[in-house]
Design a protein around this motif. Sequence first.
Motif, PDB file in Angstrom:
ATOM      1  N   TYR A 250       0.830  -1.206   0.000  1.00 16.48           N
ATOM      2  CA  TYR A 250       0.000   0.000   0.000  1.00 16.48           C
ATOM      3  C   TYR A 250       0.868   1.261   0.000  1.00 16.48           C
ATOM      4  O   TYR A 250       0.536   2.250  -0.650  1.00 16.48           O
ATOM      5  CB  TYR A 250      -0.910   0.054   1.220  1.00 16.48           C
ATOM      6  N   SER A 251       1.953   1.224   0.764  1.00 15.57           N
ATOM      7  CA  SER A 251       2.841   2.390   0.860  1.00 15.57           C
ATOM      8  C   SER A 251       4.266   1.915   1.112  1.00 15.57           C
ATOM      9  O   SER A 251       4.744   1.931   2.245  1.00 15.57           O
ATOM     10  CB  SER A 251       2.380   3.326   1.992  1.00 15.57           C
ATOM     11  N   PRO A 252       4.968   1.493   0.057  1.00 22.32           N
ATOM     12  CA  PRO A 252       6.308   0.931   0.231  1.00 22.32           C
ATOM     13  C   PRO A 252       7.304   1.876   0.904  1.00 22.32           C
ATOM     14  O   PRO A 252       8.121   1.445   1.713  1.00 22.32           O
ATOM     15  CB  PRO A 252       6.741   0.609  -1.204  1.00 22.32           C
ATOM     16  N   HIS A 253       7.239   3.164   0.572  1.00 28.30           N
ATOM     17  CA  HIS A 253       8.148   4.139   1.185  1.00 28.30           C
ATOM     18  C   HIS A 253       7.608   5.538   0.900  1.00 28.30           C
ATOM     19  O   HIS A 253       6.770   5.724  -0.004  1.00 28.30           O
ATOM     20  CB  HIS A 253       9.578   3.984   0.639  1.00 28.30           C
ATOM     21  N   PRO A 254       8.052   6.556   1.648  1.00 24.65           N
ATOM     22  CA  PRO A 254       7.595   7.920   1.386  1.00 24.65           C
ATOM     23  C   PRO A 254       7.942   8.365  -0.029  1.00 24.65           C
ATOM     24  O   PRO A 254       8.958   7.959  -0.598  1.00 24.65           O
ATOM     25  CB  PRO A 254       8.370   8.754   2.426  1.00 24.65           C
ATOM     26  N   ASN A 255       7.068   9.176  -0.612  1.00 22.89           N
ATOM     27  CA  ASN A 255       7.277   9.739  -1.947  1.00 22.89           C
ATOM     28  C   ASN A 255       7.264   8.669  -3.039  1.00 22.89           C
ATOM     29  O   ASN A 255       7.822   8.864  -4.115  1.00 22.89           O
ATOM     30  CB  ASN A 255       8.604  10.504  -1.999  1.00 22.89           C
ATOM     31  N   CYS A 256       6.615   7.549  -2.769  1.00 25.16           N
ATOM     32  CA  CYS A 256       6.618   6.415  -3.695  1.00 25.16           C
ATOM     33  C   CYS A 256       5.550   6.584  -4.770  1.00 25.16           C
ATOM     34  O   CYS A 256       4.395   6.885  -4.473  1.00 25.16           O
ATOM     35  CB  CYS A 256       6.373   5.114  -2.935  1.00 25.16           C
ATOM     36  N   THR A 257       5.941   6.357  -6.029  1.00 27.23           N
ATOM     37  CA  THR A 257       5.007   6.463  -7.150  1.00 27.23           C
ATOM     38  C   THR A 257       4.746   5.104  -7.798  1.00 27.23           C
ATOM     39  O   THR A 257       4.274   5.037  -8.935  1.00 27.23           O
ATOM     40  CB  THR A 257       5.543   7.440  -8.217  1.00 27.23           C
ATOM     41  N   SER A 258       5.051   4.021  -7.084  1.00 31.71           N
ATOM     42  CA  SER A 258       4.761   2.692  -7.628  1.00 31.71           C
ATOM     43  C   SER A 258       3.257   2.506  -7.794  1.00 31.71           C
ATOM     44  O   SER A 258       2.461   3.217  -7.175  1.00 31.71           O
ATOM     45  CB  SER A 258       5.313   1.609  -6.695  1.00 31.71           C
ATOM     46  N   PHE A 259       2.874   1.549  -8.656  1.00 33.26           N
ATOM     47  CA  PHE A 259       1.452   1.257  -8.830  1.00 33.26           C
ATOM     48  C   PHE A 259       1.249  -0.244  -8.934  1.00 33.26           C
ATOM     49  O   PHE A 259       2.209  -1.014  -9.087  1.00 33.26           O
ATOM     50  CB  PHE A 259       0.883   1.985 -10.052  1.00 33.26           C
ATOM     51  N   LEU A 260       0.001  -0.657  -8.836  1.00 31.10           N
ATOM     52  CA  LEU A 260      -0.358  -2.068  -8.819  1.00 31.10           C
ATOM     53  C   LEU A 260      -1.237  -2.418 -10.010  1.00 31.10           C
ATOM     54  O   LEU A 260      -2.062  -1.605 -10.440  1.00 31.10           O
ATOM     55  CB  LEU A 260      -1.121  -2.408  -7.528  1.00 31.10           C
ATOM     56  N   THR A 261      -1.057  -3.623 -10.530  1.00 30.32           N
ATOM     57  CA  THR A 261      -1.965  -4.156 -11.542  1.00 30.32           C
ATOM     58  C   THR A 261      -2.470  -5.512 -11.065  1.00 30.32           C
ATOM     59  O   THR A 261      -1.881  -6.124 -10.170  1.00 30.32           O
ATOM     60  CB  THR A 261      -1.267  -4.307 -12.910  1.00 30.32           C
ATOM     61  N   TYR A 262      -3.560  -5.977 -11.664  1.00 30.46           N
ATOM     62  CA  TYR A 262      -4.173  -7.228 -11.229  1.00 30.46           C
ATOM     63  C   TYR A 262      -3.627  -8.425 -12.016  1.00 30.46           C
ATOM     64  O   TYR A 262      -3.406  -8.332 -13.229  1.00 30.46           O
ATOM     65  CB  TYR A 262      -5.691  -7.180 -11.428  1.00 30.46           C
ATOM     66  N   VAL A 263      -3.459  -9.507 -11.305  1.00 29.05           N
ATOM     67  CA  VAL A 263      -3.190 -10.801 -11.929  1.00 29.05           C
ATOM     68  C   VAL A 263      -4.491 -11.599 -11.833  1.00 29.05           C
ATOM     69  O   VAL A 263      -4.931 -11.947 -10.732  1.00 29.05           O
ATOM     70  CB  VAL A 263      -2.048 -11.553 -11.213  1.00 29.05           C
ATOM     71  N   LEU A 264      -5.114 -11.852 -12.980  1.00 34.42           N
ATOM     72  CA  LEU A 264      -6.415 -12.500 -12.989  1.00 34.42           C
ATOM     73  C   LEU A 264      -6.302 -14.004 -12.792  1.00 34.42           C
ATOM     74  O   LEU A 264      -5.299 -14.623 -13.166  1.00 34.42           O
ATOM     75  CB  LEU A 264      -7.131 -12.205 -14.306  1.00 34.42           C
ATOM     76  N   ASP A 265      -7.327 -14.585 -12.182  1.00 36.78           N
ATOM     77  CA  ASP A 265      -7.382 -16.027 -11.973  1.00 36.78           C
ATOM     78  C   ASP A 265      -7.949 -16.676 -13.233  1.00 36.78           C
ATOM     79  O   ASP A 265      -9.149 -16.611 -13.501  1.00 36.78           O
ATOM     80  CB  ASP A 265      -8.276 -16.340 -10.765  1.00 36.78           C
ATOM     81  N   GLY A 266      -7.079 -17.310 -14.006  1.00 39.12           N
ATOM     82  CA  GLY A 266      -7.491 -17.915 -15.275  1.00 39.12           C
ATOM     83  C   GLY A 266      -8.502 -19.010 -15.097  1.00 39.12           C
ATOM     84  O   GLY A 266      -9.408 -19.186 -15.936  1.00 39.12           O
ATOM     85  N   GLU A 267      -8.398 -19.755 -14.017  1.00 40.59           N
ATOM     86  CA  GLU A 267      -9.345 -20.865 -13.779  1.00 40.59           C
ATOM     87  C   GLU A 267     -10.756 -20.332 -13.575  1.00 40.59           C
ATOM     88  O   GLU A 267     -11.732 -20.863 -14.117  1.00 40.59           O
ATOM     89  CB  GLU A 267      -8.902 -21.661 -12.556  1.00 40.59           C
ATOM     90  N   VAL A 268     -10.872 -19.266 -12.805  1.00 40.86           N
ATOM     91  CA  VAL A 268     -12.197 -18.687 -12.554  1.00 40.86           C
ATOM     92  C   VAL A 268     -12.762 -18.119 -13.838  1.00 40.86           C
ATOM     93  O   VAL A 268     -13.963 -18.254 -14.128  1.00 40.86           O
ATOM     94  CB  VAL A 268     -12.105 -17.584 -11.465  1.00 40.86           C
ATOM     95  N   LEU A 269     -11.919 -17.465 -14.634  1.00 41.36           N
ATOM     96  CA  LEU A 269     -12.385 -16.883 -15.889  1.00 41.36           C
ATOM     97  C   LEU A 269     -12.914 -17.954 -16.849  1.00 41.36           C
ATOM     98  O   LEU A 269     -13.881 -17.741 -17.565  1.00 41.36           O
ATOM     99  CB  LEU A 269     -11.252 -16.085 -16.559  1.00 41.36           C
ATOM    100  N   ARG A 270     -12.260 -19.108 -16.839  1.00 37.71           N
ATOM    101  CA  ARG A 270     -12.726 -20.184 -17.720  1.00 37.71           C
ATOM    102  C   ARG A 270     -14.020 -20.801 -17.219  1.00 37.71           C
ATOM    103  O   ARG A 270     -14.782 -21.358 -17.951  1.00 37.71           O
ATOM    104  CB  ARG A 270     -11.648 -21.266 -17.815  1.00 37.71           C
TER     105      ARG A 270
END
Length: 270
Positions: A250-270
Amino acid sequence: MSAQSELNAIFEKLAKDYGKLNAKQQEFAIKEVGRVRGDIADLLADYSTKDGTIKRQRLSRLLRELDEVETLMRNYGTTALDSIIYESATFASSGINAGMVSTVGVGAVASAQLERLNKDVFEYVIKRYGDDGLVLSDRIWRLSGDMRDELSKVLRADIIRGESVSAMIANVRKVHDNETWKIRRLVVTEGNTAYRTATSYNAKRSDIVKGLLIHRGKANVANHQCTILSKEDRYGLGAGVFKPNDTEIYSPHPNCTSFLTYVLDGEVLR
């Protein structure tokens, strides 16, 4: 193109767009805190004599009145940061859910739940303890206290030298300009924390999100925690993949501009 690839592209564009929004948020916060300059100008005018200076005998009383100015700075800063945090959470949630609908046909959460989720994000961000052991209100107090101390030094020196009130007002502006990097840092830290937290909270409520992939910030520094996390394979799902409950993303360090993307569950999608 697979749903995963499409969603990755959407998330990456969303992160870039948020970077532009955060830049505007920084300017907004600087302007809001800067409103105190007008309050100080009024205060100095009240203390000035006909020749446009302030007598040394009035110095102690004037400096005591800066306590009220410090309170105003805290109020302006708190109001600005509160709006920035909620705006950041809303921006992330709305963009994520629109992206999910366009790629997999269903949002991470129902639209009726979004407001509650964003409020939960807001509460988390304002109450979280950082590595400095402080919550957001403490950081705003520290910022306003630092500015008040600098203002005291400048005004004390100016009054002792017999400077004019107009010169004092110019020096007050310099103090504000010299402190803006602290405001920017606070907005970058808290705004991006809200953005990443909202990304994670949305993932928690989704049945098709398997994990979250952290992308290091723009600085790309080897010893920054976001870079270290992006190389960690904690669950055997690949480097940088974490679970929504892993709060260190959520907050790796002060002034951090990192972002997150989703890894989808392929089994559920199928």
